[in-house]
Structures are given as C-alpha cells and as structure tokens.
Design a protein around this motif. Structure first.
Motif, short mmCIF file in Angstrom:
data_model
loop_
_atom_site.label_atom_id
_atom_site.label_comp_id
_atom_site.label_asym_id
_atom_site.label_seq_id
_atom_site.Cartn_x
_atom_site.Cartn_y
_atom_site.Cartn_z
N ARG A 81 -6.40 -29.62 84.31
CA ARG A 81 -5.75 -28.76 83.34
C ARG A 81 -4.72 -29.55 82.54
O ARG A 81 -3.66 -29.03 82.22
N GLU A 82 -5.03 -30.78 82.24
CA GLU A 82 -4.02 -31.65 81.67
C GLU A 82 -3.49 -31.17 80.33
O GLU A 82 -2.38 -31.47 79.97
N TYR A 83 -4.31 -30.42 79.58
CA TYR A 83 -3.85 -30.02 78.26
C TYR A 83 -3.08 -28.73 78.28
O TYR A 83 -2.64 -28.25 77.25
N PHE A 84 -2.95 -28.13 79.48
CA PHE A 84 -2.17 -26.88 79.55
C PHE A 84 -1.39 -26.87 80.85
O PHE A 84 -1.94 -26.59 81.91
N THR A 85 -0.09 -27.17 80.77
CA THR A 85 0.67 -27.29 82.01
C THR A 85 1.69 -26.17 82.18
O THR A 85 2.48 -26.19 83.11
N GLN A 86 1.67 -25.19 81.27
CA GLN A 86 2.65 -24.11 81.38
C GLN A 86 2.16 -23.04 82.35
O GLN A 86 0.97 -22.87 82.55
N ARG A 87 3.10 -22.32 82.95
CA ARG A 87 2.70 -21.25 83.87
C ARG A 87 2.10 -20.07 83.11
O ARG A 87 1.13 -19.47 83.53
N PHE A 88 2.73 -19.74 81.96
CA PHE A 88 2.29 -18.57 81.21
C PHE A 88 1.58 -18.98 79.93
O PHE A 88 2.11 -19.75 79.14
N TYR A 89 0.39 -18.44 79.77
CA TYR A 89 -0.33 -18.58 78.51
C TYR A 89 0.13 -17.45 77.62
O TYR A 89 0.15 -16.28 78.03
N ARG A 90 0.53 -17.74 76.38
CA ARG A 90 0.99 -16.71 75.46
C ARG A 90 -0.19 -16.27 74.60
O ARG A 90 -0.68 -17.04 73.77
N LEU A 91 -0.64 -15.07 74.84
CA LEU A 91 -1.88 -14.59 74.23
C LEU A 91 -1.58 -13.81 72.94
O LEU A 91 -0.86 -12.82 72.97
N PRO A 92 -2.12 -14.29 71.82
CA PRO A 92 -1.84 -13.61 70.54
C PRO A 92 -2.91 -12.60 70.15
O PRO A 92 -4.10 -12.86 70.31
N VAL A 93 -2.46 -11.46 69.65
CA VAL A 93 -3.39 -10.52 68.99
C VAL A 93 -2.77 -10.15 67.65
O VAL A 93 -1.66 -9.60 67.60
N GLY A 94 -3.48 -10.50 66.57
CA GLY A 94 -2.96 -10.23 65.23
C GLY A 94 -3.67 -9.07 64.57
O GLY A 94 -4.86 -8.81 64.83
#
Ligand SMILES: C[S@@+](CC[C@H](N)C(=O)[O-])C[C@H]1O[C@@H](n2cnc3c(N)ncnc32)[C@H](O)[C@@H]1O
Length: 391
Positions: free
Chosen positions: A372-385
């Motif tokens: 998961r080297e390209y995503f190391t944060q605990r929370f993914y911020r999911l956008p809905v526009g």
C-alpha cells in the motif's frame, strides 16, 4: 543542510558567506526552540537568518516553531517566506509536527499556507503535474519535484499504456494488477485492499438516488481490476447504461476474457477519456446519474482537466460525481492540502463536494502493509460531488 529555493540562493562560490548563513540559520532554530522573545526572532530574520535553512535533522525554523507550538511565530515565519512543505529527515512537515502535538491551530496555519500556495499556483502546470494519485511514496519534497521528469509507467501515460501488466494474487489471496517501473520494481496499478473504498464509493454514489429503481446510467473511467464495475453491476437494480472507458490493451484483453463486452447495458469505450470526452459516443448518452474516475499514471493536472468536463457529463442536480482521492496520500498534511485544493477546483466548476472518511486500517489491518505504498493514511477521504443549484 537543504538547498534553498533558487530565488533565495546565496552565492555558493563564497564559502564564508555560506558558513555565515549556516550559522545564522542554526542560531535561529536554537533561539526558537529556546523560546526566545518574538522581537529577538524578528531581528534575527531581519539580519538575514535564512528561513529555508534545515539543520542536520532536517529541522527548519518552521518545524522548530511547531515544536514549541507557537502559532503566532509560525504565521510570521510563513509570511516571511518559510516553506510550508519542507520535510525533515523523518519526512515530517511542520504541519505533521503540529498534528503530533494535537495542536489544530498550528496545523491549520501550515495547511492553509499549503492551500493558498497551491491554489494560487494552480494554473502553473509545472506544479500541478507533480502528483499522481497512485504514485510510490514521496520520500521528500524533492522527490515530488522529480516526478515532473519521471518517465516510468507510474507517472507517464505513454510508458504505462505500452507496458505489460500482470494480473495475479499475492500471498494473502488479494487480487493485484502490477506494472514494472524498473528492472527490479513493480508498483500496484490496483490492489484488492481498495475493495472497501470502492464499496463505500458505490454506496455513496448510488444509494438513495432518485433514478435508482429504474437502473442508473453510470460512467466509470478506468477498469483496473473491475472491482467498482462489478459492484455497479451487482446493484439490486443493475445499471440501465454502464459505460466504461479503458485504454490499456492488457486490461481490455482481460475484460474480453471475462465477458464484459457482452454484458447487457455495458458499453466499453476503448481508449483514454481524453479521446472520448467531447465525443458523441459519450455525450450522446444524454448525461449520467453517476460518474466516477480512477485512472493510473495521470497527475493532478489531468484530474483537474477532467473536473472541467464533469458538468457536461452529469444528467442533473441529483447526479453524483466521485474520483479516487489518492493525491499526496503518503503524508497527512499533503493529503489534507490536496483534498482541499480539489474541493476548491470543483467549486470553480460549480460542483459542491461532501466528504466522508473510510477507515482503511480497520478494514484491512496491516495485511497489505508493503503493497500500500501509495496510500499510507489511516482515513481515505471519499468525495461525492453534486452540481450546485443556484437559488
Ligand atoms: C487504478 S485502476 C482503476 C481501478 C478500478 N477503480 C477498480 O475498481 O478496479 C486505473 C485504470 O485506469 C486506466 N487508465 C489509465 N489512464 C487512463 C485514461 N487516460 N483514461 C481512461 N482510463 C485510464 C488504467 O489502464 C487502469 O485500468
């Protein structure tokens, strides 16, 4: 010691001048850490103490001010030209230091400096081409800069689209799609651990939609492992139209083998989104209830360009837009800044975004740690526009 930005470069030919700057820089950092009065710090800066200077540990004056949690001093240093995104030897920005102290005020000062600088620089293509949503970890601010000249499959569309992809399973049985970026390094184009993000994305994009019972008209850009497309197809009422844009020959070949070209209601557009974005093949659909994009080897400049087309792709104010939000996701401050920047740019084209958090650690434990080297944060911020409705 870290090199200064070119505009502030001293004459490196003069060793005495360099030594003097190093001494001034070191003295400034020490004074800040010893909580010297504001007046003393201001005098040191006025006397030429360089704000770009970083000591042996990579600590800058701004990092030092974050360590002593002095918000006023941080604001002053940023106004005087301190670099918001310089990272120390542990890859922490001053914002990360403030976060580690749980000091929201100090953190916001750094983050807002980042938002301001990036927003202002948004038209400067050079800056915006530095980030791709699924890039290997940025070890330092310098490695971000070097991405501008990265021609590997991770950052160059041209190289990626002519590179061989392997579809396999790792030791945990998770599906992965890999591409070689050098003789001994492969990076994940798509990883099974992202299933949770895709599931929540489908939920947020589709549930409660007014056209749900009739079958939604869905556009997905980038098939990858087909995780999100399979989820769209598995909705209680399958899509009435499901358009998928995909350019990679190996992915298209796999889609054929898996029968995607023969599924009712599915239309595969073979090529890049740039090839179709203004075409009848796409616009002739008359607008979509749901638009999602998740490509590979493209940078923020490309994503921002896509944002500009979204209003033409959405059917109406109920329609929803989502994108894989992986920009800068190897560092908490960068991730926050680029999340906010994308919100501002979407707002520019009349789209308001609602964010929700997906806890990717709780869902998957540490099972996919190395991959998961390209995503190391605990929370993914999911956008809905959604398109803003003017009152
Ligand atoms: C990360 S994967 C998508 C994963 C997908 N969301 C899933 O659930 O499996 C990215 C995909 O985007 C495709 N892609 C790359 N550049 C593209 C472009 N310009 N237009 C459309 N698709 C692109 C890649 O070939 C790859 O299949």
């Amino acid at each position: 010691m870290t090199a200064p930005p070119r505009s502030q470069s001293p004459d490196w030919g003069n060793e005495e001048e360099v030594d003097a700057l190093v001494s001034l820089g070191e003295a400034l950092i020490i004074a800040i850490l010893e909580r010297a009065p504001m007046e003393t710090i201001k005098n040191m800066v006025a006397d030429g103490a360089p704000l770009w200077f970083q000591d042996e540990e990579g600590t800058s004056a701004l990092h030092a001010a974050a360590y002593v949690e002095n918000a006023k001093l941080m604001t002053y240093l940023i106004e005087e030209g301190a670099i918001w995104n310089s990272v120390d030897n542990l890859h922490n920005t001053a914002g990360d230091i403030a976060l580690s102290f749980n000091n929201e005020t100090c953190y916001n000062i750094v983050r807002d400096a980042g938002i301001r600088s990036d927003y202002v620089l948004a038209t400067a293509e050079l800056i915006l081409s530095l980030l791709s949503s699924r890039s290997p970890p940025a070890d330092s601010s310098l490695s971000l800069v070097l991405k501008a000249t990265d021609t590997t499959a991770a950052s160059s569309s041209e190289t990626f689209l002519t590179s061989h992809l392997s579809f396999t399973k790792d030791e945990y049985g998770q599906e992965i799609c890999l591409v070689k970026v050098s003789d001994n390094e492969e990076v994940g184009v798509m990883m099974g651990w992202e299933r949770g993000i895709m599931q929540e994305t489908v939920h947020k994009l589709c549930s409660g939609h007014e056209n749900f019972v009739d079958g939604l008209k869905i556009l997905n850009v980038g098939f990858g492992l087909g995780i999100i497309d399979t989820m769209f197809q598995s909705l209680p009422t399958p899509p009435s139209l499901h358009v998928i844009i995909e350019p990679h020959p190996d992915v298209l070949q796999r889609m054929r083998e898996l029968g995607w070209f023969d599924k009712p209601g599915v239309k595969v557009l073979e090529g890049k989104w740039q090839d179709f974005i203004e075409s009848d093949a796409l616009l002739g659909a008359g607008g979509f209830d749901v638009v999602y994009t998740d490509t590979f080897s493209e940078d923020y400049k490309d994503l921002r360009e896509f944002f500009g087309h979204v209003p033409d792709l959405l059917l109406g104010p109920e329609s929803r837009f989502g994108f894989f939000n992986g920009l800068g996701a190897t560092n908490a401050t960068f991730y926050d800044v680029y999340t906010q920047v994308s919100e501002l740019h979407l707002s520019d084209v009349g789209i308001d975004v609602e964010w929700s958090d997906v806890d990717v650690v709780e869902a998957d434990g540490d099972r996919w740690g190395q991959t998961r080297e390209y995503f190391t944060q605990r929370f993914y911020r999911l956008p809905v526009g959604r398109m803003r409705v003017s009152s």
